[in-house]
Scaffold this active site. Structure first.
Site, mmCIF file in Angstrom:
data_model
loop_
_atom_site.group_PDB
_atom_site.id
_atom_site.type_symbol
_atom_site.label_atom_id
_atom_site.label_comp_id
_atom_site.label_asym_id
_atom_site.label_seq_id
_atom_site.Cartn_x
_atom_site.Cartn_y
_atom_site.Cartn_z
ATOM 1 N N LYS A 1 0.135 -3.711 0.562
ATOM 2 C CA LYS A 1 0.426 -4.044 -0.833
ATOM 3 C C LYS A 1 0.984 -2.852 -1.621
ATOM 4 O O LYS A 1 1.666 -3.040 -2.622
ATOM 5 C CB LYS A 1 -0.824 -4.597 -1.524
ATOM 6 C CG LYS A 1 -1.246 -5.951 -0.978
ATOM 7 C CD LYS A 1 -2.428 -6.527 -1.727
ATOM 8 C CE LYS A 1 -2.829 -7.873 -1.137
ATOM 9 N NZ LYS A 1 -3.889 -8.533 -1.917
ATOM 10 N N GLY B 1 -14.463 -0.715 -3.778
ATOM 11 C CA GLY B 1 -13.196 -0.512 -3.080
ATOM 12 C C GLY B 1 -12.101 -0.084 -4.029
ATOM 13 O O GLY B 1 -12.202 -0.278 -5.253
ATOM 14 N N GLY C 1 -8.406 -0.247 -2.905
ATOM 15 C CA GLY C 1 -7.129 -0.516 -2.245
ATOM 16 C C GLY C 1 -6.177 -1.277 -3.147
ATOM 17 O O GLY C 1 -6.342 -1.321 -4.371
#
Length: 248
Positions: free
Chosen positions: A68, A129, A131
């Site tokens: 992504k 997280g 990401g």
């Protein structure tokens, strides 16, 4: 039959895909002809060039873990939201103008699926997280004026570690959002290592994972009385937004 338009998903690994099943059934149910949705499992993002070269009818792609952010170098134009987020999960490919525009439909799906669950005491959030998916979550929380902290394994500036999660902190941060892959099928016994005993009915636990339907993270939160939500509706909403973008 030669398909007039092809769409697909890039990521690695693609052991199971909601997207292919969803779009294939959508095309069938809605009578959309001359269209296919394919999976492109890329061991590295550089393989995207070959996919674009070989599939001349490729008009749009969804992007999943771990590309992504890495896919940005192939994008010629960015939607303002995607630019602010710094991650894309939807590409619109225009062969005539030789452009690839990047969008982030994760943000749309997350916001639309989160808002109905928010209550007056949901004023601060913890994001597990950091990401590509987490960037969309941060963007949405910013739009909703909800302060947040990122919780990561290796602490960096602006984030905290899992060992920093105290009862006092969890009493203050009542929205918990898992953006990590922990608990995804087939590794269904994994979950973010947080002190679940401090969760209460005041908490909202949201997991971006949709398979399994209830992750260990959600189950342990539910057993403490917390409200829970998985990522299936978010995924459905972002898929529909992708289709809208590709056909606009």
């Amino acid at each position: 039959m030669l398909m007039a338009r092809t769409f697909g998903l890039i990521g690695y690994p693609l052991t199971h895909s909601f997207s292919k099943k969803y779009f294939t059934e959508k095309f069938e149910h809605e009578g959309v002809e001359g269209v296919s949705y394919e999976l492109f499992s890329l061991e590295n993002i550089g393989m995207l060039e070959q996919i674009l070269h070989e599939h001349h009818n490729l008009k749009g792609l969804n992007v999943t873990i771990p590309y992504k952010i890495g896919v940005l170098k192939y994008v010629t134009d960015l939607d303002p939201a995607a630019a602010a987020i710094g991650a894309v999960n939807c590409l619109k490919i225009n062969r005539e103008t030789k452009t690839i525009k990047g969008f982030n439909t994760d943000a749309y799906g997350f916001e639309a699926s989160l808002k109905p669950f928010l209550k007056s005491h949901h004023t601060k959030a913890l994001i597990f997280g950091d990401g590509g998916a987490a960037q969309a979550v941060k963007y949405v929380l910013g739009q909703l004026d909800i302060p947040f902290l990122s919780v990561v394994r290796k602490k960096q500036e602006g984030s905290i570690g899992y060992d920093d999660l105290t009862g006092e902190l969890l009493a203050e941060y009542t929205i918990l959002i898992n953006t990590t892959p922990l608990g995804t099928f087939p590794d269904i016994d994994a979950c973010p290592e947080i002190p679940y005993a401090y969760l209460t009915p005041e908490h909202l636990a949201y997991d971006l994972i949709y398979n399994p339907e209830e992750t260990v993270f959600l189950r342990r939160a539910r057993l403490q009385g917390a409200q829970t939500k998985n990522g299936l509706e978010m995924l459905t909403l972002q898929a529909e937004k992708s289709w809208e973008i590709w056909n606009s």
